[in-house]
Design a protein around this motif. Structure first.
Motif, short mmCIF file in Angstrom:
data_model
loop_
_atom_site.label_atom_id
_atom_site.label_comp_id
_atom_site.label_asym_id
_atom_site.label_seq_id
_atom_site.Cartn_x
_atom_site.Cartn_y
_atom_site.Cartn_z
N ARG A 1 48.71 64.31 24.76
CA ARG A 1 47.73 64.00 25.83
C ARG A 1 46.69 63.00 25.33
O ARG A 1 46.30 62.10 26.07
CB ARG A 1 47.09 65.28 26.33
CG ARG A 1 48.06 66.09 27.17
CD ARG A 1 47.42 67.29 27.84
NE ARG A 1 48.41 68.01 28.62
CZ ARG A 1 49.10 69.06 28.17
NH1 ARG A 1 48.87 69.53 26.95
NH2 ARG A 1 50.00 69.64 28.93
N GLU A 2 46.26 63.15 24.09
CA GLU A 2 45.29 62.19 23.51
C GLU A 2 45.89 60.80 23.45
O GLU A 2 45.17 59.81 23.60
CB GLU A 2 44.87 62.63 22.11
CG GLU A 2 43.96 63.83 22.09
CD GLU A 2 43.71 64.36 20.68
OE1 GLU A 2 44.19 63.76 19.69
OE2 GLU A 2 43.04 65.41 20.57
N ARG A 3 47.18 60.71 23.23
CA ARG A 3 47.85 59.41 23.13
C ARG A 3 48.23 58.82 24.47
O ARG A 3 48.81 57.75 24.55
CB ARG A 3 49.10 59.54 22.26
CG ARG A 3 48.74 59.78 20.80
CD ARG A 3 49.96 59.83 19.94
NE ARG A 3 49.61 59.94 18.54
CZ ARG A 3 50.48 60.17 17.57
NH1 ARG A 3 51.77 60.30 17.86
NH2 ARG A 3 50.08 60.26 16.33
N GLY A 4 47.92 59.53 25.57
CA GLY A 4 48.08 58.95 26.89
C GLY A 4 49.23 59.45 27.74
O GLY A 4 49.46 58.92 28.83
N TRP A 5 49.98 60.45 27.30
CA TRP A 5 51.05 60.99 28.14
C TRP A 5 50.42 61.77 29.28
O TRP A 5 49.59 62.64 29.06
CB TRP A 5 51.98 61.90 27.32
CG TRP A 5 52.74 61.14 26.29
CD1 TRP A 5 52.44 61.03 24.96
CD2 TRP A 5 53.89 60.34 26.50
NE1 TRP A 5 53.35 60.22 24.34
CE2 TRP A 5 54.26 59.78 25.27
CE3 TRP A 5 54.66 60.04 27.62
CZ2 TRP A 5 55.36 58.93 25.12
CZ3 TRP A 5 55.75 59.21 27.47
CH2 TRP A 5 56.09 58.66 26.23
N SER A 6 50.80 61.44 30.51
CA SER A 6 50.19 62.10 31.66
C SER A 6 50.75 63.49 31.88
O SER A 6 50.05 64.37 32.40
CB SER A 6 50.39 61.25 32.93
OG SER A 6 51.77 61.02 33.15
N THR A 7 52.00 63.73 31.49
CA THR A 7 52.62 65.04 31.63
C THR A 7 53.30 65.40 30.31
O THR A 7 54.04 64.59 29.76
CB THR A 7 53.67 65.05 32.75
OG1 THR A 7 53.05 64.62 33.96
CG2 THR A 7 54.26 66.43 32.95
N VAL A 8 53.04 66.61 29.83
CA VAL A 8 53.70 67.11 28.63
C VAL A 8 54.38 68.42 29.03
O VAL A 8 53.73 69.33 29.52
CB VAL A 8 52.69 67.34 27.48
CG1 VAL A 8 53.39 67.89 26.26
CG2 VAL A 8 51.94 66.05 27.16
#
Length: 71
Positions: free
Chosen positions: A31-38
């Motif tokens: 999430r910190e790296r920019g993935w909108s959904t994990v």
């Protein structure tokens, strides 16, 4: 006619970098790296296979990421 929307960009990140990390730490980092959904899944989970830009999938075994892929 309405313009065709520009799809969102995916983070410049390698899914393989998450393998071996503890699940919560991997999710937080993604999430910190920019993935909108994990999405964290148990081994052998039945999932939808449509490709979604910005989604990172984790297969989690014994609390750690065993496999990671986009979409």
């Amino acid at each position: 006619m309405a313009p065709i929307p520009t799809p969102p960009r995916e983070p410049d990140d390698r899914p393989e970098a998450y393998v071996g990390l503890e699940q919560a730490a991997a999710e937080r980092l993604a999430r910190e790296r920019g993935w909108s959904t994990v999405r964290s899944l148990p081994p052998g989970a039945i999932i939808t296979m449509e490709y979604r830009v910005g989604r990172l999938n984790f297969e989690v075994r014994d609390g750690a990421v065993a496999r990671s892929w986009k979409g």
